[in-house]
Structure formats: C-alpha cells, structure tokens
Enzyme design. Sequence first.
Site, PDB file in Angstrom:
ATOM      1  N   ASP A   1      -6.851   4.397  -4.532  1.00 23.87           N
ATOM      2  CA  ASP A   1      -7.531   4.285  -3.238  1.00 23.87           C
ATOM      3  C   ASP A   1      -8.138   5.684  -3.042  1.00 23.87           C
ATOM      4  OD1 ASP A   1      -7.610   2.236  -0.790  1.00 23.87           O
ATOM      5  OD2 ASP A   1      -7.414   4.217   0.094  1.00 23.87           O
TER       6      ASP A   1
ATOM      7  N   LYS B   1       0.865  -1.188   0.000  1.00 25.53           N
ATOM      8  CA  LYS B   1       0.000   0.000   0.000  1.00 25.53           C
ATOM      9  C   LYS B   1       0.894   1.228   0.000  1.00 25.53           C
ATOM     10  CE  LYS B   1      -4.428   0.922   0.192  1.00 25.53           C
ATOM     11  NZ  LYS B   1      -5.576   0.069  -0.193  1.00 25.53           N
TER      12      LYS B   1
END
Length: 448
Positions: free
Chosen positions: A168, A128
Amino acid sequence: MNAQCYVNEVYNDVVKRNGNEPEFLQAVKEVLNSLVPVLERHSEYIEDGIVERLVEPERMIVFRVPWIDDNGKVHVNRGFRVQFNSAIGPYKGGLRFHPTVNASIIKFLGFEQIFKNSLTGLPIGGGKGGADFDPKGKSNREIMRFCQSFMSELFRHVGQFTDIPAGDIGVGGREIGYLFGEYKKIKNQYEAGVLTGKGINYGGSLTRKEATGYGLIYFVERMLQAKNKDFRGKTVIVSGSGNVAIYAIEKAQELGATVVACSDSNGYVYDKDGIDLDYVKEIKEVQRKRISEYIKYRPQAEYHEGCSGIWTIKCDIALPCATQNEIDENSAKILVENGVIAVGEGANMPSTSEAVSVFLDSNVLFGPAKAANAGGVATSALEMSQNSMRLSWSFEEVDNRLKKIMINIYENVSSAAAEYGCEDNLVLGANIAGFLKVADAMLQEGIV
Ligand code: GLU
C-alpha cells in the site's frame, strides 16, 4: 426491529467504542447508510446481528517495531494488523508505511477492504496493516532492517491460509522482498502465497504492479461507456505519483486521454501538453525523489507547492490516486464548476463524504474506491492462485483476467444500485453488492 433504527443503534455503538477514530467512523457511516434498504428486505441479517459483527474486527494486533538506523541510533515504531473479516476467505490487504498511520487509518482501510475484496468475486477476506514509519529519506539498509523487524513479529499472525499482506502507500516491491526474505528465514519454508506483490523471479505475478492503475481505467472506461463516452481526447487529472497513479496515467494515455497533472505529498505538476510518464517513472521508481524534479526535465511544465490546487485545473475526468480525504467539498465543487464528467477513485476513500454528495448531486459519474481500485487486490488473488498451482501466467493472461474482473465489478455494482432504486449511485451499489456476499457467508457460518 426497523432497519433504520437498527443501523442507528449499531452506528451509535461504533461511535461509543471508537469515538477517537474519525476515518474509521467515516467509512462505517457511509456503508451503514447504504445498507438500510437491504436490511428492510432481509430481516435475517438483523436477527443474526450481521452488521454489529461486521463493524467489529475479528482481531487487531498492535506491536512494537524497534530498529536501528545507519548511525546506530535506536528507533521505535508502532506496527498494526487488523484482521477484519474472514467470512469469504483468508484476511487479505496491504501494509501501509506512513507517519500518519494509526488505529483509525488501519481500521478504515481494513473495513473498506472487506467489501472491495468481496466485489472482486474472489475468495478473500478483509485485512490491513502497516506502521507509523516514514520511509522518506531512509537508506535501503534502514528500510531492510525496518521490514525485518516488522516481520519478526508479524510472521506469527500471517500465512497463506490465514492472512496475506501486500503493499500500500510506502510498501512496494522492495519492501515486500525484504518482508518475504525474513518470513522465509523464520519459517524455514517457501510459502510463496503468504505475501503478494512479490518480485517476478520469486513468485510474483506479471501485471500486479500495473493492476490497480490499469484496473481503475478499465472500470472508468466501462462507466463512461454506459453513457456512450470514452477516454479519447479527454483531459484527465491524476493525483499522486505512486504505483496506482503511474499505471493509471499509462493506461489513460493508451486510451487517448491527455493527462495534464500529477502530484506527491509536497505539491503538483501541471503539464498542459500532457505528462511525460517516462520522466515520472524515472523520478519516482528509479531515483525515489520528489515530483518537483519533473520541471528539470520538462521546463515548460509548472510545479506548485501544496496538493489541493491540483483540483482547480480544468478537466473532464478526475482520478484521485494519492490518499484519503484528498478531495473535500470545496475541491469537488470546483471540479463540478469546471465541467468534470467522471471521477474514479484510485486511492482508498480519497473523497470526503461531503465531496461524494457533491458529485452524486451533480450527476457526475462516480466510481467509488472499493469498486474502482479493486484491481490491485484482485490481481493479488490471481498471484495467490498462481502460487498455489506453482505456475505463472503471461502478462496478457493476467491482464485479460483483470479486465474481465473490473467489468464484472461494474456490472454487479450497477445492477445492485438499480435493484435498490438508485441506478447511477455506484456508491450504494458497491456497498450493497460487497455486503451481500459477505453477509450471506456470515449467516451460513453461524454466529462466530
Ligand atoms: N493495498 C491495496 C488495496 O488497497 C492492495 C491490497 C492487496 O493486494 O492485498 O487494495
């Protein structure tokens, strides 16, 4: 060593090392608690130190992102990429651009991603990234310059066989385009599989945009079906109004539900006759404005400042699709008092651990994020497959695969829960099923 003692010891070490990272500790604690019964049966995981290796990222990259605004002023943001676990595939996970981004947020997201990606059944590890950059109010050119600066450092750490970022919060098709353009320029090669969520005309996959929201509904539909229920005639609340929320609303409406509310970080709209999604899309996808604009189009709807009020609206199904910890214990109790039958997490970790306990203790059907929102990253993996084959599948082809994946995830998660004696506890099931595949790969690959 006794499994509970082992887990306590590992958790205490995590606290010692990451004491100032509350979101990361929250995510780790939930998973470790679920693993005790697994470790009781599998002492080999303890002997090989699987859990202490799992909670420590393989690599964490922190970097400076300088950029120049439209008035010529210099700004500096902090960029992150956590490469958490590559046991079952290259690191895979989105990038978040939001002022709240810090090491704790990125590590909780990266840690969750390991299990989520494992649950998809596809060969992708966990990663991430992001930056504490606030895209709100920035011009297109400012966004472009920020993305270019971000990629001018990130490029050396990513690649189709190494680490594949995607979107995201705050990172959608526009940002992925700018990031891809910069990567392509620096590397002088067309490596489509380095990023997912790309535009359709340069290597993107049909259905990727819709995938997280659609996937959430496919999962919840299957979860309802197990109790002979469905979406038809149900009142649904969806928080958020980004990519996940919009396509969750679309699919829920298609299945006959009435979605009465959605939100952004300033407030929420309540439209008791049902949200008109065309207006939400126009406001959010085209104009990039605040959800408060909605009442200009639908004067009969209400707009309320603040976010938590959305959970006081009576509903049958709640789908938190905004951000972490948006449902606390109090909101969960109100939802239960109002008769909620199912909760499906579209955002990552949107319920606090106290809220999760309220839902489970009240026998609310609860689809945890790492299972229920895995459709986005699963379709990213399908995008990578298409890039490798240099072909593209139709919308129906990808959508059918997505649906099968979500149903498979439900089956695996619920059978893992049943195997460990907690039939309806999908939190436990998701953590266990996600863990087992990664843990076995780590055993086979040795202590690295
Ligand atoms: N950010 C999404 C998630 O939380 C998608 C990640 C991806 O497609 O790599 O799973």
